[in-house]
Design an enzyme around this catalytic site. Structure first.
Site, PDB file in Angstrom:
ATOM      1  N   THR A   1      46.625  22.020  32.806  1.00 16.07           N
ATOM      2  CA  THR A   1      48.036  22.132  32.333  1.00 16.07           C
ATOM      3  C   THR A   1      48.665  22.869  33.606  1.00 16.07           C
ATOM      4  O   THR A   1      48.512  23.984  33.701  1.00 16.07           O
ATOM      5  CB  THR A   1      48.379  22.750  31.051  1.00 16.07           C
ATOM      6  OG1 THR A   1      47.696  22.108  29.947  1.00 16.07           O
ATOM      7  CG2 THR A   1      50.003  22.530  30.902  1.00 16.07           C
TER       8      THR A   1
ATOM      9  N   LYS B   1      53.615  16.517  28.984  1.00 11.08           N
ATOM     10  CA  LYS B   1      53.036  17.610  28.049  1.00 11.08           C
ATOM     11  C   LYS B   1      53.984  18.927  28.157  1.00 11.08           C
ATOM     12  O   LYS B   1      54.049  19.230  27.173  1.00 11.08           O
ATOM     13  CB  LYS B   1      51.820  17.848  29.360  1.00 11.08           C
ATOM     14  CG  LYS B   1      51.319  19.202  28.932  1.00 11.08           C
ATOM     15  CD  LYS B   1      50.030  19.248  27.706  1.00 11.08           C
ATOM     16  CE  LYS B   1      49.658  20.700  27.362  1.00 11.08           C
ATOM     17  NZ  LYS B   1      48.745  20.468  26.475  1.00 11.08           N
TER      18      LYS B   1
ATOM     19  N   LYS C   1      52.502  30.231  28.123  1.00 11.46           N
ATOM     20  CA  LYS C   1      52.377  29.597  29.506  1.00 11.46           C
ATOM     21  C   LYS C   1      52.942  28.103  29.537  1.00 11.46           C
ATOM     22  O   LYS C   1      53.747  27.885  30.469  1.00 11.46           O
ATOM     23  CB  LYS C   1      50.774  29.334  29.695  1.00 11.46           C
ATOM     24  CG  LYS C   1      50.552  28.398  31.217  1.00 11.46           C
ATOM     25  CD  LYS C   1      49.073  27.895  30.907  1.00 11.46           C
ATOM     26  CE  LYS C   1      48.924  26.867  32.095  1.00 11.46           C
ATOM     27  NZ  LYS C   1      47.464  26.371  32.374  1.00 11.46           N
TER      28      LYS C   1
HETATM   29  P1  NAD Z   1      39.778  28.681  30.439  1.00  5.54           P
HETATM   30  O1  NAD Z   1      40.393  29.842  31.273  1.00  5.54           O
HETATM   31  O2  NAD Z   1      38.701  28.735  29.260  1.00  5.54           O
HETATM   32  O3  NAD Z   1      38.765  28.037  31.708  1.00  5.54           O
HETATM   33  C1  NAD Z   1      39.395  27.850  33.068  1.00  5.54           C
HETATM   34  C2  NAD Z   1      38.096  27.975  33.829  1.00  5.54           C
HETATM   35  O4  NAD Z   1      38.306  27.837  35.349  1.00  5.54           O
HETATM   36  C3  NAD Z   1      37.350  29.567  33.695  1.00  5.54           C
HETATM   37  O5  NAD Z   1      36.000  29.367  33.348  1.00  5.54           O
HETATM   38  C4  NAD Z   1      37.725  29.951  35.043  1.00  5.54           C
HETATM   39  O6  NAD Z   1      36.521  30.807  35.565  1.00  5.54           O
HETATM   40  C5  NAD Z   1      37.597  28.796  36.091  1.00  5.54           C
HETATM   41  N1  NAD Z   1      38.076  28.786  37.500  1.00  5.54           N
HETATM   42  C6  NAD Z   1      39.044  29.698  37.663  1.00  5.54           C
HETATM   43  N2  NAD Z   1      39.439  29.680  38.959  1.00  5.54           N
HETATM   44  C7  NAD Z   1      38.400  28.734  39.586  1.00  5.54           C
HETATM   45  C8  NAD Z   1      38.247  28.412  40.962  1.00  5.54           C
HETATM   46  N3  NAD Z   1      38.798  28.844  41.941  1.00  5.54           N
HETATM   47  N4  NAD Z   1      37.198  27.633  41.134  1.00  5.54           N
HETATM   48  C9  NAD Z   1      36.448  26.970  39.961  1.00  5.54           C
HETATM   49  N5  NAD Z   1      36.538  27.608  38.728  1.00  5.54           N
HETATM   50  C10 NAD Z   1      37.693  28.436  38.555  1.00  5.54           C
HETATM   51  O7  NAD Z   1      40.903  27.815  30.199  1.00  5.54           O
HETATM   52  P2  NAD Z   1      40.794  26.591  29.066  1.00  5.54           P
HETATM   53  O8  NAD Z   1      41.095  26.862  27.760  1.00  5.54           O
HETATM   54  O9  NAD Z   1      39.473  25.853  29.358  1.00  5.54           O
HETATM   55  O10 NAD Z   1      41.902  25.728  29.800  1.00  5.54           O
HETATM   56  C11 NAD Z   1      41.907  24.936  30.946  1.00  5.54           C
HETATM   57  C12 NAD Z   1      43.170  24.446  31.172  1.00  5.54           C
HETATM   58  O11 NAD Z   1      43.201  23.369  29.804  1.00  5.54           O
HETATM   59  C13 NAD Z   1      44.545  25.025  31.173  1.00  5.54           C
HETATM   60  O12 NAD Z   1      45.519  24.673  32.062  1.00  5.54           O
HETATM   61  C14 NAD Z   1      45.147  24.874  30.006  1.00  5.54           C
HETATM   62  O13 NAD Z   1      46.484  25.299  29.818  1.00  5.54           O
HETATM   63  C15 NAD Z   1      44.779  23.649  29.523  1.00  5.54           C
HETATM   64  N6  NAD Z   1      44.856  23.472  27.859  1.00  5.54           N
HETATM   65  C16 NAD Z   1      43.983  24.413  27.258  1.00  5.54           C
HETATM   66  C17 NAD Z   1      43.924  24.110  25.760  1.00  5.54           C
HETATM   67  C18 NAD Z   1      43.191  25.006  24.946  1.00  5.54           C
HETATM   68  O14 NAD Z   1      43.264  24.902  23.687  1.00  5.54           O
HETATM   69  N7  NAD Z   1      42.457  25.941  25.543  1.00  5.54           N
HETATM   70  C19 NAD Z   1      44.553  22.911  25.311  1.00  5.54           C
HETATM   71  C20 NAD Z   1      45.274  22.235  25.973  1.00  5.54           C
HETATM   72  C21 NAD Z   1      45.289  22.382  27.528  1.00  5.54           C
END
Ligand code: NAD
Length: 290
Positions: A87, A162, A237
């Site tokens: 997102t 979204k 966010k």
């Molecule tokens: P998260 O923080 O658990 O995962 C993100 C991952 O990206 C982390 O493991 C981090 O180490 C990695 N990362 C950061 N910079 C990086 C780079 N330069 N290269 C490689 N990896 C890198 O977050 P999440 O909960 O998995 O969410 C991911 C996305 O999905 C976000 O954009 C969030 O808004 C969206 N989202 C999350 C949810 C939820 O319920 N968690 C629901 C819908 C959407």
């Protein structure tokens, strides 16, 4: 299919696991050194992207997406699909898609709803912006990771829908919580409140499917001490992304603006961080008008 998967956090790891379970060949990379079980581990994002037919990113924000895109686009093979499921802001989604297309790639922005539970169960909903050809190639993967995908138009439109959806969600959750807190003070029984509103014109997903009052309605994070679920900081966010987008196109969104201010206060000034976004109810319960 040969897949590169970058960003194996709370959402990315279970999504990658479902692709592996379905027999796809997944090479993963995450800066935190975490991996998905069964995935080949790459030493960099570029290495994960090299030779992949589809590269999936699941990253925290638009700035990180832009930096990862700058690294992987030159490494990807012509005709491959860049499928971003993070997102992020609409501008970053459109900028990354333009760079990918200029390099002969297909680009899709495909943010999800359904949370960690949906990612694990393979029942996410994908909202997609981008071209038909890229979508046709990615569709079998979307069908594994999700239950539904809706093509919403050109690049950036997945992110646009979204943030509109989540702006409605943030506003209706606050409205539902403040109404419960008012009902309490008026001496109403919460079950009676739910029974009436959930079948009357005040109903919404927040009330009917995710009721913020413990012990009322279907099981929800309220029944689990407000453990997320969907964390308040993620709602914060998404409401911020909605307001940035609204400013960019001069849209009047007073309720979204107020919801952002309330979630900011909740997450940054109170005890909201790490709690479900429906924990607005105990917050309102404790307060008066002052
Ligand atoms: P998260 O923080 O658990 O995962 C993100 C991952 O990206 C982390 O493991 C981090 O180490 C990695 N990362 C950061 N910079 C990086 C780079 N330069 N290269 C490689 N990896 C890198 O977050 P999440 O909960 O998995 O969410 C991911 C996305 O999905 C976000 O954009 C969030 O808004 C969206 N989202 C999350 C949810 C939820 O319920 N968690 C629901 C819908 C959407």
């Amino acid at each position: 299919m040969k897949i590169g998967f970058i960003g194996l956090g709370n959402m990315g790891a279970p999504m990658a696991a479902n692709l592996l379970k379905a027999g796809h060949d997944v090479t993963g990379f995450d800066v935190a050194g975490i991996t998905a079980e069964g995935a080949r581990e790459a030493a960099s994002a570029a290495e994960a992207a090299t030779g992949a037919e589809v590269v999936i990113t699941m990253l925290p924000n638009g700035q990180i997406l832009r930096s990862v895109a700058a690294e992987i686009i030159p490494a990807m093979s012509a005709g491959a699909v860049f499928l971003d499921c993070s997102t992020v802001d609409v501008d970053s989604a459109r900028a990354v898609a333009a760079d990918a297309q200029a390099a002969g790639l297909s680009a899709l922005d495909a943010p999800v709803s359904g949370g960690i539970g949906g990612a694990t169960a393979g029942t996410l909903t994908f909202m997609i912006g981008g071209d038909d050809a890229g979508l046709a190639k990615a569709q079998p993967l979307l069908d594994i990771m999700g239950g539904k995908s809706v093509h919403c138009g050109p690049s950036g439109n997945g992110q646009a829908v979204k943030i509109c959806n989540n702006m409605i969600l943030g506003v209706t959750m606050i409205a539902t919580c403040e109404a419960f807190a008012l009902a309490d003070k008026l001496g109403l029984d919460r079950q009676a409140m739910f029974d009436v509103v959930s079948t009357s014109s005040g109903y919404s997903w927040s009330m009917n499917a995710y009721c913020p009052a413990p012990g009322i309605g279907p099981k929800s994070p309220a029944d689990n001490g407000y453990k997320p679920g969907f964390a308040a900081e993620l709602m914060f966010k998404d409401l911020g992304l909605a307001q940035n987008a609204a400013e960019a196109v001069d849209a009047d969104t007073p309720m979204g603006e107020r919801a952002l201010a309330l979630y900011r206060q909740f997450v940054e000034g109170e005890d909201g961080r790490g709690r479900d976004f429906s924990a607005m109810l105990p917050r309102f319960e404790k307060r008066g008008r002052g």
